[in-house]
Design a protein around this motif. Structure first.
Motif, short mmCIF file in Angstrom:
data_model
loop_
_atom_site.label_atom_id
_atom_site.label_comp_id
_atom_site.label_asym_id
_atom_site.label_seq_id
_atom_site.Cartn_x
_atom_site.Cartn_y
_atom_site.Cartn_z
N ASP A 1 -10.37 33.16 -14.40
CA ASP A 1 -11.17 31.94 -14.52
C ASP A 1 -10.97 31.05 -13.29
O ASP A 1 -11.93 30.43 -12.80
CB ASP A 1 -10.80 31.16 -15.79
CG ASP A 1 -11.26 31.86 -17.06
OD1 ASP A 1 -12.21 32.67 -16.97
OD2 ASP A 1 -10.68 31.59 -18.13
N ILE A 2 -9.72 30.99 -12.81
CA ILE A 2 -9.44 30.22 -11.59
C ILE A 2 -10.10 30.87 -10.39
O ILE A 2 -10.75 30.20 -9.58
CB ILE A 2 -7.92 30.10 -11.37
CG1 ILE A 2 -7.30 29.15 -12.40
CG2 ILE A 2 -7.62 29.61 -9.95
CD1 ILE A 2 -5.79 29.01 -12.30
N ILE A 3 -9.97 32.18 -10.27
CA ILE A 3 -10.55 32.91 -9.14
C ILE A 3 -12.05 32.71 -9.09
O ILE A 3 -12.64 32.49 -8.01
CB ILE A 3 -10.23 34.42 -9.23
CG1 ILE A 3 -8.72 34.67 -9.27
CG2 ILE A 3 -10.87 35.18 -8.06
CD1 ILE A 3 -7.99 34.25 -8.04
N ASP A 4 -12.71 32.77 -10.23
CA ASP A 4 -14.17 32.66 -10.29
C ASP A 4 -14.68 31.29 -9.85
O ASP A 4 -15.85 31.15 -9.44
CB ASP A 4 -14.68 32.96 -11.70
CG ASP A 4 -14.49 34.42 -12.08
OD1 ASP A 4 -14.31 35.26 -11.17
OD2 ASP A 4 -14.52 34.74 -13.29
N ILE B 1 -3.19 36.90 -7.02
CA ILE B 1 -2.02 36.21 -7.58
C ILE B 1 -1.77 34.93 -6.79
O ILE B 1 -1.55 33.86 -7.36
CB ILE B 1 -0.78 37.13 -7.55
CG1 ILE B 1 -0.89 38.21 -8.62
CG2 ILE B 1 0.50 36.32 -7.76
CD1 ILE B 1 0.21 39.25 -8.58
N LEU B 2 -1.83 35.04 -5.45
CA LEU B 2 -1.61 33.87 -4.61
C LEU B 2 -2.72 32.83 -4.78
O LEU B 2 -2.46 31.63 -4.83
CB LEU B 2 -1.52 34.28 -3.14
CG LEU B 2 -0.23 34.99 -2.71
CD1 LEU B 2 -0.34 35.46 -1.27
CD2 LEU B 2 0.97 34.07 -2.87
N ALA B 3 -3.96 33.30 -4.88
CA ALA B 3 -5.08 32.38 -5.08
C ALA B 3 -4.90 31.58 -6.37
O ALA B 3 -5.15 30.37 -6.41
CB ALA B 3 -6.40 33.15 -5.10
N THR B 4 -4.47 32.27 -7.41
CA THR B 4 -4.20 31.59 -8.69
C THR B 4 -3.13 30.52 -8.50
O THR B 4 -3.28 29.38 -8.94
CB THR B 4 -3.74 32.61 -9.75
OG1 THR B 4 -4.78 33.56 -9.98
CG2 THR B 4 -3.40 31.91 -11.06
#
Length: 296
Positions: free
Chosen positions: A206-209, A243-246
């Motif tokens: 959801d965060i990535i999107d 993982i880092l983007a989150t």
């Protein structure tokens, strides 16, 4: 109130006509307009001279520590808004610096701190003293990133956790030379990273999107350049990237919830910090020459 063209402003206030300075000056004026302290009439700006001089003087002084070439317009606008805010009330600038642990090539952690970590702690200490001399109310908070870590595989290194704790203790001792304990944190103690799954990190789709596709791509390319050197497969790179983007967005949201919160990147790959800056987090970048000078 003064009435000037933009070129007259550059000349009157001895602002060197560079791309960075032009961008900063226009963001400053945009902030004054937003606050009702300036307006535009044709080719002229009509502005409160006291507020302008207060902000442009601080900006010029901050050039001793920060490289505004990397800053987005939103970063600069937020910075000027925060400075006006602390001028008129009892609030303060709240800087937040996140330090990576010292990874070793043996799947664990170093028994010493890296030069970059040591030098940047010193620079942050110097920055704090400098801001104090400028009478700018502020705090600088330093975080050791002991969640979302890479080296936590018992098969590769059964001693990795003890090594992590030792490296973390080294960070605490070094940071305590410059900052009070109330300004030194482990991110594993923050509510946003307390889940067991946060030790090695997880992907929140959801965060990535929600990340702008161009920003995500730029973030991925910056990470790809680094992880290819470590021999990561495409699949492993994609997993680590997300993982880092989150994590970055979680940190960004955390800072956004703090009054006058500013993110200070402690890693040298400034290109991947745009994922935080584009999440409406004011981001300010230390001059790389300061780091290199302190590492000698």
């Amino acid at each position: 109130m003064l009435k000037m063209t933009i070129n007259e402003i550059y000349e009157t206030y001895n602002i060197e006509n560079t791309i960075v300075n032009r961008n900063a000056t226009k963001c400053l004026l945009r902030t004054l307009i937003k606050k009702g302290l300036a307006k535009i009439e044709g080719q002229y700006y009509i502005f409160d001279s006291n507020s302008f001089e207060y902000l442009i003087d601080i900006y010029k002084n901050l050039l001793s520590f920060f490289d505004f070439f990397y800053s987005l317009k939103s970063d600069l606008t937020s910075m000027f808004e925060y400075l006006l805010d602390i001028k008129d009330n009892d609030s303060k600038l709240s800087f937040h610096a996140f330090f990576c642990p010292g990874y070793s090539t043996e799947g664990g952690y170093k028994d010493h701190l890296g030069n970059t970590t040591v030098s940047k702690l010193r620079i942050l200490s110097d920055l704090s003293k400098y801001l104090g001399d400028l009478k700018i109310n502020h705090e600088i908070n330093c975080y050791y990133c002991d969640s979302y870590i890479e080296n936590c595989n018992d098969i590769v290194n059964s001693n990795w956790y003890k090594e992590l704790l030792f490296n973390r203790d080294l960070f605490d001792k070094e940071a305590s030379q410059y900052f009070e304990s109330k300004n030194i944190f482990h991110i594993s103690d923050l509510d946003i990273f307390k889940d067991e799954k946060d030790l090695a990190g997880h992907i929140d789709q959801d965060i990535i999107d929600k990340v702008n596709k161009k920003v995500y791509r730029s973030f991925y390319i910056a990470n790809e350049t680094f992880y290819k050197k470590l021999g990561f497969s495409d699949e492993k790179m994609k997993e680590r990237n997300d993982i880092l983007a989150t994590m970055y967005i979680m940190i960004s949201d955390y800072i956004n919830g703090i009054e006058n919160g500013i993110y200070l990147p402690m890693e040298n790959m400034y290109d991947r910090e745009k994922i935080i800056a584009n999440n409406d987090t004011c981001t300010m970048y230390l001059l790389q020459r300061l780091v290199k000078r302190n590492e000698k």
